[in-house]
Design a protein around this motif. Structure first.
Motif, mmCIF file in Angstrom:
data_model
loop_
_atom_site.group_PDB
_atom_site.id
_atom_site.type_symbol
_atom_site.label_atom_id
_atom_site.label_comp_id
_atom_site.label_asym_id
_atom_site.label_seq_id
_atom_site.Cartn_x
_atom_site.Cartn_y
_atom_site.Cartn_z
ATOM 1 N N THR A 249 21.208 -66.267 -43.200
ATOM 2 C CA THR A 249 22.478 -65.891 -43.092
ATOM 3 C C THR A 249 22.788 -64.499 -42.436
ATOM 4 O OG1 THR A 249 22.018 -64.679 -45.099
ATOM 5 C CG2 THR A 249 22.799 -67.111 -45.435
ATOM 6 N N MET A 250 21.468 -63.736 -42.327
ATOM 7 C CA MET A 250 21.750 -62.370 -41.639
ATOM 8 C C MET A 250 22.065 -62.548 -40.087
ATOM 9 S SD MET A 250 19.240 -60.204 -43.603
ATOM 10 C CE MET A 250 19.271 -58.395 -42.553
ATOM 11 N N ARG A 251 21.192 -63.603 -39.516
ATOM 12 C CA ARG A 251 21.272 -63.932 -38.222
ATOM 13 C C ARG A 251 22.727 -64.565 -37.787
ATOM 14 N NH1 ARG A 251 15.570 -67.078 -37.645
ATOM 15 N NH2 ARG A 251 14.114 -65.285 -37.929
ATOM 16 N N LEU A 252 23.239 -65.534 -38.869
ATOM 17 C CA LEU A 252 24.528 -65.926 -38.418
ATOM 18 C C LEU A 252 25.590 -64.789 -38.637
ATOM 19 C CD1 LEU A 252 24.201 -69.138 -40.412
ATOM 20 C CD2 LEU A 252 24.163 -68.946 -37.914
ATOM 21 N N HIS A 253 25.469 -63.975 -39.348
ATOM 22 C CA HIS A 253 26.610 -63.026 -39.952
ATOM 23 C C HIS A 253 26.336 -61.618 -39.061
ATOM 24 C CE1 HIS A 253 28.643 -66.121 -42.086
ATOM 25 N NE2 HIS A 253 27.728 -66.231 -42.825
ATOM 26 N N SER A 254 25.620 -61.437 -38.211
ATOM 27 C CA SER A 254 25.040 -60.195 -37.884
ATOM 28 C C SER A 254 26.375 -59.489 -37.013
ATOM 29 C CB SER A 254 23.943 -60.205 -36.937
ATOM 30 O OG SER A 254 24.170 -61.247 -35.688
ATOM 31 N N ASP A 255 26.679 -58.162 -37.289
ATOM 32 C CA ASP A 255 27.738 -57.544 -36.700
ATOM 33 C C ASP A 255 27.376 -56.762 -35.412
ATOM 34 O OD1 ASP A 255 29.873 -56.232 -36.226
ATOM 35 O OD2 ASP A 255 30.092 -54.990 -38.277
ATOM 36 N N ALA A 256 27.812 -57.007 -34.534
ATOM 37 C CA ALA A 256 27.394 -56.279 -33.131
ATOM 38 C C ALA A 256 28.036 -54.973 -33.278
ATOM 39 C CB ALA A 256 28.095 -57.013 -31.847
ATOM 40 N N LEU A 257 29.036 -54.686 -33.960
ATOM 41 C CA LEU A 257 29.567 -53.264 -34.139
ATOM 42 C C LEU A 257 28.970 -52.589 -35.470
ATOM 43 C CD1 LEU A 257 31.631 -51.278 -33.041
ATOM 44 C CD2 LEU A 257 33.123 -52.216 -34.719
ATOM 45 N N CYS A 258 28.235 -51.417 -35.017
ATOM 46 C CA CYS A 258 27.631 -50.871 -35.915
ATOM 47 C C CYS A 258 28.297 -49.766 -36.559
ATOM 48 C CB CYS A 258 25.906 -50.242 -35.646
ATOM 49 S SG CYS A 258 25.376 -49.324 -37.007
ATOM 50 N N GLU A 259 28.961 -49.804 -37.628
ATOM 51 C CA GLU A 259 30.130 -48.684 -38.006
ATOM 52 C C GLU A 259 29.290 -47.289 -38.136
ATOM 53 O OE1 GLU A 259 32.865 -49.834 -40.832
ATOM 54 O OE2 GLU A 259 33.417 -51.487 -39.797
ATOM 55 N N PRO A 260 28.133 -47.170 -38.992
ATOM 56 C CA PRO A 260 27.297 -46.103 -39.289
ATOM 57 C C PRO A 260 26.965 -45.415 -37.885
ATOM 58 C CG PRO A 260 26.563 -47.789 -40.520
ATOM 59 C CD PRO A 260 27.492 -48.475 -39.844
ATOM 60 N N CYS A 261 26.390 -46.331 -36.958
ATOM 61 C CA CYS A 261 26.126 -45.532 -35.686
ATOM 62 C C CYS A 261 27.449 -45.019 -34.870
ATOM 63 C CB CYS A 261 25.615 -46.745 -34.528
ATOM 64 S SG CYS A 261 24.424 -47.206 -35.156
ATOM 65 N N LEU A 262 28.511 -45.421 -35.074
ATOM 66 C CA LEU A 262 29.982 -45.009 -34.686
ATOM 67 C C LEU A 262 30.321 -43.565 -35.027
ATOM 68 C CD1 LEU A 262 32.089 -48.322 -34.098
ATOM 69 C CD2 LEU A 262 30.781 -46.981 -32.468
ATOM 70 N N ALA A 263 30.023 -43.743 -36.397
ATOM 71 C CA ALA A 263 30.332 -42.525 -37.133
ATOM 72 C C ALA A 263 29.587 -41.378 -36.930
ATOM 73 C CB ALA A 263 30.351 -43.002 -38.777
#
Length: 199
Positions: A16-30
């Protein structure tokens, strides 16, 4: 990639993690943000001289050979035309504004109607306010510690600062030549086309 190439051991990824991986890392952006997002105004001046943005840059790390430590920037909101003046002291801001005002009136045939600044101490004095009131010039001050509200001048100063650093590095000149570099760069920018300029 780490798992598929077996570069790490003990790392298990659920399907499920592979299917729903988020390309946008909000903590990195912050973590990389310089400041919180700030709403920008879409209002623009409809003619030359209606709104002028101003900011003071300095003191610089090295003074020029002539003793200058600051530069003062004026940006016409309509044309995005920049005017830069070199200053030795912050106390010269008021007299420099009067010089700029006279230059605009004589060379461009326009009146300065509104001055937008960051409410630094150099922009706030009884004499400065009285002069603007006498000549019908509206004052717009940004909120303290909110340079985003004076974004046009701040962005232009950043462009000039980066350009000066690049020019001095390329030429091999010392930092004491920043005054010549910023005046040259301002001239080039004023001669260059920009999509922000309606004329």
């Amino acid at each position: 990639k780490l798992v598929s190439k077996q570069l790490v051991s003990g790392l298990i990824l659920e399907s499920t993690m592979r299917l729903h991986s988020d390309a946008l890392c909000e903590p990195c952006l912050a973590g990389k943000m310089h400041a919180n997002p700030f709403p920008s105004s879409t209002l623009r001046a409809h003619a030359r001289g209606v709104l002028v943005h101003s900011d003071l840059k300095g003191p610089m790390l090295k003074q020029t050979h002539q003793g200058y430590k600051y530069w003062m920037l004026f940006v016409d909101d309509y044309l995005h035309f920049c005017a830069v003046f070199l200053l030795k002291r912050k106390s010269e801001v008021f007299s420099t504004f009067k010089t700029y005002k006279s230059w605009v009136e004589m060379q461009m045939g326009e009146r300065v109607r509104c001055l937008c600044d960051n409410k630094g101490r150099e922009y706030v004095s009884v004499e400065f306010d009285a002069f603007c009131t006498e000549h019908g010039i509206e004052r717009q001050h940004s909120v303290r510690n909110r340079p985003q509200q004076n974004g046009v001048a701040e962005r232009t100063n950043r462009t000039l600062s980066d350009g000066v650093t690049t020019m001095l590095a390329e030429s091999g000149l010392t930092q004491t030549f920043w005054g010549e570099a910023v005046l040259s760069l301002t001239h080039v920018l004023n001669c260059s086309y920009t999509s922000a300029c309606p004329e």
